[in-house]
Design a protein around this motif. Structure first.
Motif, PDB file in Angstrom:
ATOM      1  N   THR A 124       0.840  -1.193   0.000  1.00 37.12           N
ATOM      2  CA  THR A 124       0.000   0.000   0.000  1.00 37.12           C
ATOM      3  C   THR A 124       0.879   1.249   0.000  1.00 37.12           C
ATOM      4  OG1 THR A 124      -0.031  -0.052   2.407  1.00 37.12           O
ATOM      5  CG2 THR A 124      -1.908  -1.046   1.293  1.00 37.12           C
ATOM      6  N   ASN A 125       0.295   2.329  -0.418  1.00 37.78           N
ATOM      7  CA  ASN A 125       0.955   3.629  -0.280  1.00 37.78           C
ATOM      8  C   ASN A 125      -0.157   4.638  -0.001  1.00 37.78           C
ATOM      9  OD1 ASN A 125       3.502   5.397  -2.301  1.00 37.78           O
ATOM     10  ND2 ASN A 125       2.921   5.586  -0.168  1.00 37.78           N
ATOM     11  N   GLU A 126      -0.244   5.044   1.227  1.00 39.99           N
ATOM     12  CA  GLU A 126      -1.388   5.831   1.691  1.00 39.99           C
ATOM     13  C   GLU A 126      -1.095   7.320   1.543  1.00 39.99           C
ATOM     14  OE1 GLU A 126      -4.212   3.975   2.780  1.00 39.99           O
ATOM     15  OE2 GLU A 126      -4.908   5.977   2.272  1.00 39.99           O
ATOM     16  N   ARG A 129      -1.673  10.139   4.251  1.00 38.84           N
ATOM     17  CA  ARG A 129      -0.793  10.280   5.425  1.00 38.84           C
ATOM     18  C   ARG A 129       0.039  11.563   5.350  1.00 38.84           C
ATOM     19  NH1 ARG A 129       0.549   4.022   5.440  1.00 38.84           N
ATOM     20  NH2 ARG A 129      -1.285   3.370   6.588  1.00 38.84           N
ATOM     21  N   GLU A 152      12.918   9.693   2.281  1.00 40.88           N
ATOM     22  CA  GLU A 152      11.861   8.857   2.866  1.00 40.88           C
ATOM     23  C   GLU A 152      12.264   7.382   2.822  1.00 40.88           C
ATOM     24  OE1 GLU A 152       7.998   8.882   0.915  1.00 40.88           O
ATOM     25  OE2 GLU A 152       7.087   7.744   2.550  1.00 40.88           O
ATOM     26  N   SER A 156       7.435   2.789  -0.433  1.00 47.19           N
ATOM     27  CA  SER A 156       6.484   2.010  -1.246  1.00 47.19           C
ATOM     28  C   SER A 156       6.577   2.440  -2.722  1.00 47.19           C
ATOM     29  CB  SER A 156       5.072   2.159  -0.686  1.00 47.19           C
ATOM     30  OG  SER A 156       4.177   1.360  -1.388  1.00 47.19           O
ATOM     31  N   ASN A 160       4.350   9.609  -1.842  1.00 48.64           N
ATOM     32  CA  ASN A 160       4.418  10.707  -0.872  1.00 48.64           C
ATOM     33  C   ASN A 160       5.703  11.529  -0.973  1.00 48.64           C
ATOM     34  OD1 ASN A 160       1.952   9.836  -0.164  1.00 48.64           O
ATOM     35  ND2 ASN A 160       2.537   8.900   1.784  1.00 48.64           N
ATOM     36  N   ASP A 208      12.772   1.867  -0.812  1.00 45.84           N
ATOM     37  CA  ASP A 208      11.925   0.807  -0.261  1.00 45.84           C
ATOM     38  C   ASP A 208      12.614  -0.518  -0.551  1.00 45.84           C
ATOM     39  OD1 ASP A 208       8.755   0.673   0.676  1.00 45.84           O
ATOM     40  OD2 ASP A 208       9.526  -1.199  -0.128  1.00 45.84           O
ATOM     41  N   ILE A 209      12.433  -1.461   0.374  1.00 46.23           N
ATOM     42  CA  ILE A 209      13.043  -2.773   0.158  1.00 46.23           C
ATOM     43  C   ILE A 209      12.378  -3.491  -1.018  1.00 46.23           C
ATOM     44  CG2 ILE A 209      11.615  -4.092   1.799  1.00 46.23           C
ATOM     45  CD1 ILE A 209      14.769  -4.985   2.603  1.00 46.23           C
ATOM     46  N   ALA A 210      11.101  -3.170  -1.233  1.00 46.23           N
ATOM     47  CA  ALA A 210      10.358  -3.755  -2.365  1.00 46.23           C
ATOM     48  C   ALA A 210       9.533  -2.654  -3.014  1.00 46.23           C
ATOM     49  CB  ALA A 210       9.452  -4.876  -1.860  1.00 46.23           C
ATOM     50  N   ASP A 256      17.529  -1.464   1.259  1.00 48.57           N
ATOM     51  CA  ASP A 256      17.153  -1.640   2.661  1.00 48.57           C
ATOM     52  C   ASP A 256      17.341  -0.296   3.371  1.00 48.57           C
ATOM     53  OD1 ASP A 256      16.803  -3.216   5.230  1.00 48.57           O
ATOM     54  OD2 ASP A 256      18.785  -2.321   5.537  1.00 48.57           O
ATOM     55  N   SER A 278       6.500   6.785   7.294  1.00 44.53           N
ATOM     56  CA  SER A 278       5.169   6.550   7.852  1.00 44.53           C
ATOM     57  C   SER A 278       4.849   5.065   7.761  1.00 44.53           C
ATOM     58  CB  SER A 278       4.114   7.392   7.111  1.00 44.53           C
ATOM     59  OG  SER A 278       4.072   7.087   5.748  1.00 44.53           O
ATOM     60  N   MET A 280       6.072   2.184   8.632  1.00 41.81           N
ATOM     61  CA  MET A 280       7.030   1.201   8.090  1.00 41.81           C
ATOM     62  C   MET A 280       8.004   0.696   9.156  1.00 41.81           C
ATOM     63  SD  MET A 280      10.252   2.573   7.909  1.00 41.81           S
ATOM     64  CE  MET A 280      11.028   1.639   6.615  1.00 41.81           C
ATOM     65  N   TYR A 283       7.896  -2.823  10.432  1.00 44.78           N
ATOM     66  CA  TYR A 283       8.075  -3.848   9.391  1.00 44.78           C
ATOM     67  C   TYR A 283       9.534  -4.300   9.320  1.00 44.78           C
ATOM     68  CZ  TYR A 283       3.397  -2.821   7.601  1.00 44.78           C
ATOM     69  OH  TYR A 283       2.029  -2.670   7.485  1.00 44.78           O
ATOM     70  N   THR A 288      17.771  -3.737  12.247  1.00 42.13           N
ATOM     71  CA  THR A 288      17.743  -2.689  11.216  1.00 42.13           C
ATOM     72  C   THR A 288      17.338  -1.360  11.850  1.00 42.13           C
ATOM     73  OG1 THR A 288      17.052  -4.387   9.662  1.00 42.13           O
ATOM     74  CG2 THR A 288      16.772  -2.117   8.946  1.00 42.13           C
TER      75      THR A 288
HETATM   76  C1  LIG Z   1       2.727  -0.298   5.175  1.00 36.83           C
HETATM   77  S1  LIG Z   1       3.874   0.145   3.927  1.00 36.83           S
HETATM   78  C2  LIG Z   1       3.833   1.894   4.127  1.00 36.83           C
HETATM   79  C3  LIG Z   1       4.250   2.608   2.881  1.00 36.83           C
HETATM   80  C4  LIG Z   1       4.262   4.132   2.981  1.00 36.83           C
HETATM   81  N1  LIG Z   1       5.271   4.591   3.892  1.00 36.83           N
HETATM   82  C5  LIG Z   1       2.910   4.689   3.368  1.00 36.83           C
HETATM   83  O1  LIG Z   1       2.776   5.250   4.455  1.00 36.83           O
HETATM   84  O2  LIG Z   1       1.986   4.550   2.568  1.00 36.83           O
HETATM   85  C6  LIG Z   1       5.461  -0.326   4.596  1.00 36.83           C
HETATM   86  C7  LIG Z   1       6.584  -0.245   3.592  1.00 36.83           C
HETATM   87  O3  LIG Z   1       7.809  -0.498   4.255  1.00 36.83           O
HETATM   88  C8  LIG Z   1       8.655  -1.199   3.343  1.00 36.83           C
HETATM   89  N2  LIG Z   1       9.770  -1.834   4.078  1.00 36.83           N
HETATM   90  C9  LIG Z   1       9.697  -2.862   4.940  1.00 36.83           C
HETATM   91  N3  LIG Z   1      10.935  -3.186   5.398  1.00 36.83           N
HETATM   92  C10 LIG Z   1      11.796  -2.318   4.821  1.00 36.83           C
HETATM   93  C11 LIG Z   1      13.224  -2.130   4.888  1.00 36.83           C
HETATM   94  N4  LIG Z   1      13.980  -2.900   5.649  1.00 36.83           N
HETATM   95  N5  LIG Z   1      13.761  -1.151   4.159  1.00 36.83           N
HETATM   96  C12 LIG Z   1      12.987  -0.348   3.375  1.00 36.83           C
HETATM   97  N6  LIG Z   1      11.647  -0.488   3.267  1.00 36.83           N
HETATM   98  C13 LIG Z   1      11.054  -1.448   3.976  1.00 36.83           C
HETATM   99  C14 LIG Z   1       7.679  -2.161   2.687  1.00 36.83           C
HETATM  100  O4  LIG Z   1       8.199  -2.719   1.497  1.00 36.83           O
HETATM  101  C15 LIG Z   1       6.477  -1.273   2.479  1.00 36.83           C
HETATM  102  O5  LIG Z   1       6.516  -0.610   1.232  1.00 36.83           O
END
Ligand SMILES: C[S@@+](CC[C@H](N)C(=O)[O-])C[C@H]1O[C@@H](n2cnc3c(N)ncnc32)[C@H](O)[C@@H]1O
Length: 355
Positions: A124-126, A129, A152, A156, A160, A208-210, A256, A278, A280, A283, A288
């Motif tokens: 998701t990308n909200e 926020r 940032e 995602s 944003n 973003d990691i993905a 990462d 926001s 994240m 996660y 890390t």
């Molecule tokens: C719930 S989403 C929130 C995305 C965005 N920040 C928002 O508020 O809409 C969490 C994001 O964190 C990323 N993420 C998780 N672990 C991470 C890491 N180690 N490094 C970078 N991004 C990471 C996920 O791939 C995902 O895109």
């Protein structure tokens, strides 16, 4: 033999309630229909098999119930499930039995496809926020009187990154940004108005990691599929922000967060360097998070009044809550300050800055 475990059952119940609380009664209805089928050992119990060894925390962390919810919505958005689409918004709320029969039929007919979709977590990308982040950025600009270099993490799709190109209405507290922006954001505001002066951005980067590449049709559709089907305004905002991201070529890098922060975040003379994120933080593994915190503390020591460093975050508090915290640390002074309590999707801000 499939077993729809207690943890899975509880997770479906918790997620349905969450959907109701956060304004998606229709998603709750779909989750209840899947849960009813799974309780009888139906196709949704089989689809949940990969999660049956997890405890409740693990199931919620994996967002297991949201995965089939996203899959069904994706079918509707792609125009591949016309019968289901007739039961989906904007049509009136369907008969729960009719809904259940149709989602069971589809999962049976398209089982392998559903199974494959469920292997990846929701993405998701909200966009809304940014309504919560905005007063954080304007506070940083007001206190440092410098342009911002923004970074940032967990960005995602990077939607944003363009937060300063959106237009905001903060309840009675005022407006900010270009009224002609294609992305219009509004929400409820409680408390005094925040600083609402202009902000100059010299750098906008995200990782973003993905990362989601919104230029890719499948990835863009998947992002839309995880918007709850009865939340039309969210979908409108998402689509407008995706178009803007493509137009501005503001796309996140694959990395990462800890590696990227260590490589990129250091104070620079004449600008305020800002790390923000926001929803994240949790996660990421503990190690890390610790690396990022250690790097920021070290760089904070190197910050100066003409080379400040800021860390702005919108994240859930450690205890269960329906609100999240907007927090800021601004070096060289340092010291964590809570600026506001906010709705997880950005629908409301309770502005009550400390310090
Ligand atoms: C719930 S989403 C929130 C995305 C965005 N920040 C928002 O508020 O809409 C969490 C994001 O964190 C990323 N993420 C998780 N672990 C991470 C890491 N180690 N490094 C970078 N991004 C990471 C996920 O791939 C995902 O895109």
């Amino acid at each position: 033999m499939t077993s729809f475990t207690d943890a899975l059952d509880l997770a479906f119940t918790a997620q349905s309630r969450g959907c109701v609380i956060f304004g998606s009664p229709f998603s709750a209805l779909v989750l209840e229909a899947m849960q009813a089928d799974a309780r009888q050992g139906g196709v949704y119990a089989r689809l949940m098999q990969p999660f049956e060894d997890l405890d409740l925390d693990g199931v919620m962390q994996a967002a297991a119930p949201l995965r089939p919810l996203g899959w069904l919505h994706a079918l509707v958005l792609k125009g591949r499930a016309p019968r289901l689409a007739r039961l989906y918004p904007p049509n009136p709320a369907p008969d729960p039995e009719a809904l259940r029969a149709e989602i069971v039929r589809l999962a049976g007919d398209l089982y392998e496809e559903a199974e494959a979709f469920l292997t990846s977590p929701p993405q998701t990308n909200e966009v809304r926020r940014t309504l919560c982040l905005l007063p954080g950025f304007t506070t940083i600009a007001a206190e440092t009187c410098l342009p911002l270099r923004t970074f940032e993490i967990g960005a995602s799709a990077g939607l944003n990154l363009n937060w300063d190109r959106f237009h905001y209405r903060l309840g009675e507290a005022g407006q900010w940004g270009d009224p002609a922006s294609p992305v219009q954001i509004s929400g409820d505001w409680t408390g005094a108005p925040p600083p609402l002066g202009p902000v100059e951005i010299t750098t906008r980067r995200g990782c973003d990691i993905a990362p989601v590449d919104v230029r890719d049709t499948d990835q863009a559709l998947r992002l839309q599929a995880f918007i709850w089907a009865d939340q039309t305004e969210r979908m409108v905002r998402l689509r407008a922000a995706m178009a803007l991201a493509i137009d501005q070529s503001a796309l996140p890098e694959q990395a990462d967060a800890a590696d990227w922060v260590e490589a990129n975040l250091r104070p620079q003379k004449g600008v305020t360097t800002v790390l923000y994120h926001s929803v994240m933080w949790r996660y990421m593994p503990e190690a890390t998070r610790a690396r990022i915190a250690a790097h920021m503390a070290k760089m904070g020591e190197a910050a100066a009044p003409d080379a400040p460093l800021a860390w702005l975050s919108m994240e859930p508090p450690p205890h269960m809550s329906t609100r999240m915290d907007l927090e800021l640390t601004l070096w060289p002074k340092g010291g964590l300050r809570r600026l506001a309590q906010v709705h997880p999707h950005g629908a409301a801000v309770d502005w009550s800055p400390e310090g």
